[in-house]
Design a protein around this motif. Structure first.
Motif, PDB file in Angstrom:
ATOM      1  N   UNK A 175      52.663  47.617  50.477  1.00 36.69           N
ATOM      2  CA  UNK A 175      52.069  48.891  50.867  1.00 36.69           C
ATOM      3  C   UNK A 175      52.188  49.918  49.742  1.00 36.69           C
ATOM      4  N   UNK A 176      53.334  49.911  49.035  1.00 37.24           N
ATOM      5  CA  UNK A 176      53.483  50.837  47.914  1.00 37.24           C
ATOM      6  C   UNK A 176      52.526  50.480  46.782  1.00 37.24           C
ATOM      7  N   UNK A 177      52.260  49.171  46.592  1.00 36.50           N
ATOM      8  CA  UNK A 177      51.363  48.742  45.520  1.00 36.50           C
ATOM      9  C   UNK A 177      49.947  49.232  45.748  1.00 36.50           C
ATOM     10  N   UNK A 178      49.509  49.328  47.017  1.00 34.35           N
ATOM     11  CA  UNK A 178      48.147  49.797  47.294  1.00 34.35           C
ATOM     12  C   UNK A 178      47.958  51.240  46.845  1.00 34.35           C
ATOM     13  N   UNK A 179      48.929  52.092  47.161  1.00 33.49           N
ATOM     14  CA  UNK A 179      48.851  53.483  46.708  1.00 33.49           C
ATOM     15  C   UNK A 179      49.067  53.564  45.199  1.00 33.49           C
ATOM     16  N   UNK A 180      49.954  52.717  44.667  1.00 31.35           N
ATOM     17  CA  UNK A 180      50.168  52.696  43.222  1.00 31.35           C
ATOM     18  C   UNK A 180      48.904  52.330  42.467  1.00 31.35           C
ATOM     19  N   UNK A 181      48.133  51.372  43.016  1.00 31.96           N
ATOM     20  CA  UNK A 181      46.866  51.003  42.381  1.00 31.96           C
ATOM     21  C   UNK A 181      45.888  52.171  42.411  1.00 31.96           C
ATOM     22  N   UNK A 182      45.847  52.878  43.513  1.00 32.77           N
ATOM     23  CA  UNK A 182      44.987  54.060  43.594  1.00 32.77           C
ATOM     24  C   UNK A 182      45.428  55.120  42.596  1.00 32.77           C
ATOM     25  N   UNK A 183      46.736  55.240  42.390  1.00 30.78           N
ATOM     26  CA  UNK A 183      47.260  56.198  41.415  1.00 30.78           C
ATOM     27  C   UNK A 183      46.872  55.797  39.996  1.00 30.78           C
ATOM     28  N   UNK A 184      46.894  54.499  39.695  1.00 31.62           N
ATOM     29  CA  UNK A 184      46.489  54.011  38.372  1.00 31.62           C
ATOM     30  C   UNK A 184      45.013  54.292  38.134  1.00 31.62           C
ATOM     31  N   UNK A 185      44.182  54.043  39.153  1.00 42.56           N
ATOM     32  CA  UNK A 185      42.753  54.338  39.024  1.00 42.56           C
ATOM     33  C   UNK A 185      42.540  55.828  38.765  1.00 42.56           C
ATOM     34  N   UNK A 186      43.270  56.652  39.484  1.00 46.35           N
ATOM     35  CA  UNK A 186      43.188  58.109  39.283  1.00 46.35           C
ATOM     36  C   UNK A 186      43.550  58.479  37.846  1.00 46.35           C
ATOM     37  N   UNK A 187      44.619  57.903  37.321  1.00 45.62           N
ATOM     38  CA  UNK A 187      45.045  58.194  35.951  1.00 45.62           C
ATOM     39  C   UNK A 187      44.018  57.710  34.939  1.00 45.62           C
ATOM     40  N   UNK A 188      43.498  56.503  35.146  1.00 41.45           N
ATOM     41  CA  UNK A 188      42.543  55.941  34.185  1.00 41.45           C
ATOM     42  C   UNK A 188      41.251  56.757  34.138  1.00 41.45           C
ATOM     43  N   UNK A 189      40.736  57.138  35.303  1.00 40.22           N
ATOM     44  CA  UNK A 189      39.498  57.918  35.336  1.00 40.22           C
ATOM     45  C   UNK A 189      39.667  59.261  34.633  1.00 40.22           C
ATOM     46  N   UNK A 190      40.760  59.947  34.920  1.00 38.25           N
ATOM     47  CA  UNK A 190      40.974  61.247  34.285  1.00 38.25           C
ATOM     48  C   UNK A 190      41.331  61.087  32.807  1.00 38.25           C
ATOM     49  N   UNK A 191      41.912  59.947  32.428  1.00 35.93           N
ATOM     50  CA  UNK A 191      42.175  59.697  31.010  1.00 35.93           C
ATOM     51  C   UNK A 191      40.871  59.590  30.234  1.00 35.93           C
ATOM     52  N   UNK A 192      39.945  58.795  30.754  1.00 31.95           N
ATOM     53  CA  UNK A 192      38.649  58.646  30.086  1.00 31.95           C
ATOM     54  C   UNK A 192      37.902  59.975  30.083  1.00 31.95           C
ATOM     55  N   UNK A 193      37.907  60.638  31.223  1.00 30.67           N
ATOM     56  CA  UNK A 193      37.212  61.920  31.333  1.00 30.67           C
ATOM     57  C   UNK A 193      37.806  62.941  30.367  1.00 30.67           C
ATOM     58  N   UNK A 194      39.136  63.017  30.289  1.00 33.61           N
ATOM     59  CA  UNK A 194      39.782  63.980  29.403  1.00 33.61           C
ATOM     60  C   UNK A 194      39.549  63.677  27.942  1.00 33.61           C
ATOM     61  N   UNK A 195      39.561  62.376  27.575  1.00 32.97           N
ATOM     62  CA  UNK A 195      39.323  62.011  26.179  1.00 32.97           C
ATOM     63  C   UNK A 195      37.912  62.389  25.749  1.00 32.97           C
ATOM     64  N   UNK A 196      36.948  62.144  26.624  1.00 32.95           N
ATOM     65  CA  UNK A 196      35.569  62.525  26.304  1.00 32.95           C
ATOM     66  C   UNK A 196      35.390  64.038  26.293  1.00 32.95           C
ATOM     67  N   UNK A 197      36.053  64.715  27.190  1.00 28.96           N
ATOM     68  CA  UNK A 197      35.862  66.159  27.328  1.00 28.96           C
ATOM     69  C   UNK A 197      36.485  66.932  26.183  1.00 28.96           C
TER      70      UNK A 197
END
Length: 692
Positions: A175-197
């Motif tokens: 159950x913790x891994x499911x939220x952890x995966x969502x947290x990783x996706x959140x970090x990755x998306x904002x990482x790409x967005x921030x690098x481009x921005x």
């Protein structure tokens, strides 16, 4: 024989009260060995052995016996002679070999082969012995010692509650891994967005290169946002781009709202919900073990024959109270539990105990042993009786709290008045006189309470014990101050005599007075609930504390093996620039030279800069395990403890003197095992055959 049945009942009851499994050998010789193994002496030897093998990390190379961990001022590490720590470790391994041999014999071959912890015990011992032998063959010159990473296992396997907690964590991981995966996706998306921005073009790279401080590439951007998730680099990570355009703040606000406020709190809720459920399952298993042990004791004591009553056969059979009392006399139980059970049995007037009555006695003990205060002394004189009523009343406590508050206010007033005066130039006359008067009142209050409640009655209250110890310490310090520096007078600031100056003595007295002000906590309902919650956690946190020790130990050993020697003093090929040329806020500019991985004592508390990017994996894992998983597990237990304390029924238990345990918190929710389940397990016991 009947004696064998008595001995078996003794062992079953001891197992039940300690929540141990009853699936072990039950012949006379095995029971003697079993009781010897679980005796206080043997368990203390085993616990001391575990402490010794874990403490070796402070003495082994690299030794932690230095005054400071700062690489600029630290002396050379002491190198223990080869064979010193290895000899101690060899003795510890021998104790563990004896431990696993006894456990394996007692549970039997079939149970041993199905017990994962015992099989892992054998593997860990075998690897440790091989690695220990290699160390001796190489004259202790090897750099990597695998057995050091395995040592925390000895602590884990010796605690049933730690095993249950670890099992709960393992069950909660999906159950913790499911939220952890969502947290990783959140970090990755904002990482790409921030690098481009925040990327700048070649034509303005020189003017706006400050914007690239935290977003030079994907890895740096990911690291910066991961740290921002903990708010450790907030608002530093935002300032370079925010200085150019305030609209960029929206990026960081949205990231923080989604990550820190929603996802991290969702992870906390999931961990709390899952862990609470699995912890209840573990406690349900503990309850089943207690009921199974007590029912097994009943079955071996049960009389399979009619009993004559008044010359006529009685059809009621069960356990004779005399046999039960004989079992209790032999059983190794706490004095409070044994006394409570024996008083209940003696009140039955020799009536045979049925299975339900036998179980009911232990069910009442489950709900907590009531701790009663000694009776107050009886005085014949009406004057003394009036004085006893006056000084034993709770209003007398309120008066003492007001006096303590006045003393605290006087200290604060003089601290404010003398804040610009050097300690050696302060006139301590007024404060010295006031402290002397207050301390005399505290001593008088102690004596009057002891008169009203009796000496043992006074000491039976934890708040009185705390108050009395602090008052005696204050009295000793005041006597020493007067003996060394004399009585207060105008301009009282004599030269230093002995070990402490007058100002140091006054500071110690004032610190104890401030500490004594904590006596008001039991008189304030909300504050008392919080305080009892904290104390209850301390009493029930051994399993959590043990797992935390294991985590710290493993990561400290890994840190030493990976990063030892990375931090070097300035001017000696250091990774860093000189302090004057180092960037503001950097490791070197802040002089964090004591943060390194050069010995075991400093490794669990430090985060040091390391040259390789892969080192990020180590620190992210450390953050996940210590700050995310363990802290949320602690929060789950804290919430349960607080909610239980807030329940009005728990106030009644506290007022009656019941001691809070983890089992008592969930006791009203747990289900009682069914009769069929208990008898089925007993009939399938591998080492006992019941008469019916």
């Amino acid at each position: 024989s009947r004696d064998l049945c008595i001995d078996q009942a003794v062992v079953f009851i001891e197992d039940a009260m300690q929540y141990r499994s009853i699936s072990h050998r039950m012949d006379a010789g095995s029971m003697r060995l079993y009781r010897c193994y679980y005796s206080n002496a043997c368990q203390r030897i085993l616990n001391f052995t575990i402490f010794c093998i874990l403490a070796l990390a402070f003495i082994e190379t690299p030794c932690s016996l230095t005054k400071t961990a700062d690489v600029r001022y630290r002396s050379l590490h002491w190198e223990p002679p080869c064979g010193l720590t290895e000899g101690v470790e060899g003795l510890c391994l021998l104790v563990f070999m004896a431990d696993v041999s006894v456990k394996g014999f007692l549970v039997g071959r079939a149970q041993f082969q199905r017990n994962v912890w015992l099989l892992a015990y054998i593997v860990v011992l075998a690897v440790s012995l091989v690695d220990w032998t290699v160390s001796l063959c190489l004259l202790c010159q090897e750099r990597l010692r695998i057995r050091r990473l395995l040592r925390p296992f000895f602590l884990l396997q010796n605690s049933s509650m730690m095993k249950k907690t670890l099992k709960c964590i393992r069950w909660s991981l999906p159950e913790m891994a499911s939220v952890g995966l969502l947290l990783v996706v959140h970090l990755c998306l904002f990482t790409i967005f921030g690098t481009l921005l925040f990327t700048v073009g070649e034509e303005d790279e020189h003017e706006k290169k400050e914007r690239l401080t935290y977003f030079q590439n994907l890895l740096d951007a990911f690291t910066s946002l991961l740290v921002l998730l903990t708010t450790a680099n907030n608002p530093d990570v935002m300032i370079p781009v925010y200085s150019e355009n305030r609209a960029y703040a929206i990026f960081f606000i949205v990231f923080t709202l989604i990550g820190s406020l929603f996802l991290m709190n969702l992870l906390t809720a999931i961990i709390y919900n899952q862990f609470r459920g699995y912890l209840m399952k573990s406690l349900q298993t503990s309850l089943f073990r207690r009921r199974l042990g007590t029912r097994a004791a009943y079955e071996v004591l049960w009389l399979p024959r009619a009993v004559l009553t008044g010359g006529f056969p009685s059809h009621r059979v069960g356990v004779m109270p005399q046999d039960f009392l004989q079992v209790l006399e032999k059983a190794q139980l706490s004095s409070s539990q044994k006394q409570a059970i024996m008083e209940k049995v003696r009140s039955l007037d020799g009536v045979l105990l049925s299975a339900d009555e036998f179980q009911k006695i232990f069910s009442e003990v489950d709900r907590g042993v009531v701790r009663e205060h000694p009776p107050r002394p009886c005085y014949q004189s009406p004057l003394l009786q009036s004085a006893q009523f006056l000084f034993g009343h709770h209003y007398f406590d309120y008066l003492g709290n007001c006096i303590t508050l006045a003393n605290l206010v006087s200290i604060c007033v003089f601290l404010v008045l003398d804040e610009d005066v050097a300690p050696s130039d302060r006139d301590n006359f007024v404060l010295g006189v006031l402290n002397c008067v207050f301390i005399m009142y505290y001593l008088l209050e102690l004596l009057l309470k002891a008169f009203a409640l009796g000496p043992w009655g006074y000491l039976s209250y934890p708040e009185n014990l705390f108050d009395g110890l602090v008052t005696l310490a204050l009295l000793v310090l005041e006597i020493l101050t007067l003996a060394v520096y004399g009585f207060p007078y105008r301009g009282w600031y004599p030269e230093m005599r002995g070990l402490l100056s007058l100002w140091d003595m006054m500071r110690l007295v004032n610190i104890l007075i401030v500490f004594r002000f904590l006596r008001i906590i039991p008189n304030m309902k909300l504050m008392a609930v919080v305080a009892r919650t904290i104390l209850g956690l301390v009493q029930n946190l051994r399993a959590f504390g043990g797992i935390l020790v294991v985590v710290y130990y493993v990561f400290a050993i890994l840190g030493i093996n990976l990063f030892q020697g990375v931090i070097v003093a300035p001017g000696n090929d250091s990774l860093a620039h000189d302090n004057g040329s180092a960037p503001c806020g950097s490791f070197e500019q802040l002089e964090y030279w004591a943060n390194n991985f050069d010995d075991f004592a400093v490794s669990p508390v430090d985060v040091a800069p390391v040259p390789h990017r892969w080192s990020l994996v180590y620190f992210v894992l450390w953050w996940l395990v210590s700050s995310v998983i363990w802290v949320n597990l602690f929060l789950a237990l804290l919430l349960e403890n607080f909610l239980y304390r807030w329940d009005p029924r728990s106030h009644e238990r506290h007022l009656s003197g019941m001691q809070l345990t983890a089992e008592l918190i969930f006791r009203d929710i747990l289900e009682e095992p069914k009769e069929e389940e208990l008898m089925h397990r007993l009939r399938n016991h591998p080492h006992v055959r019941l008469c019916r």
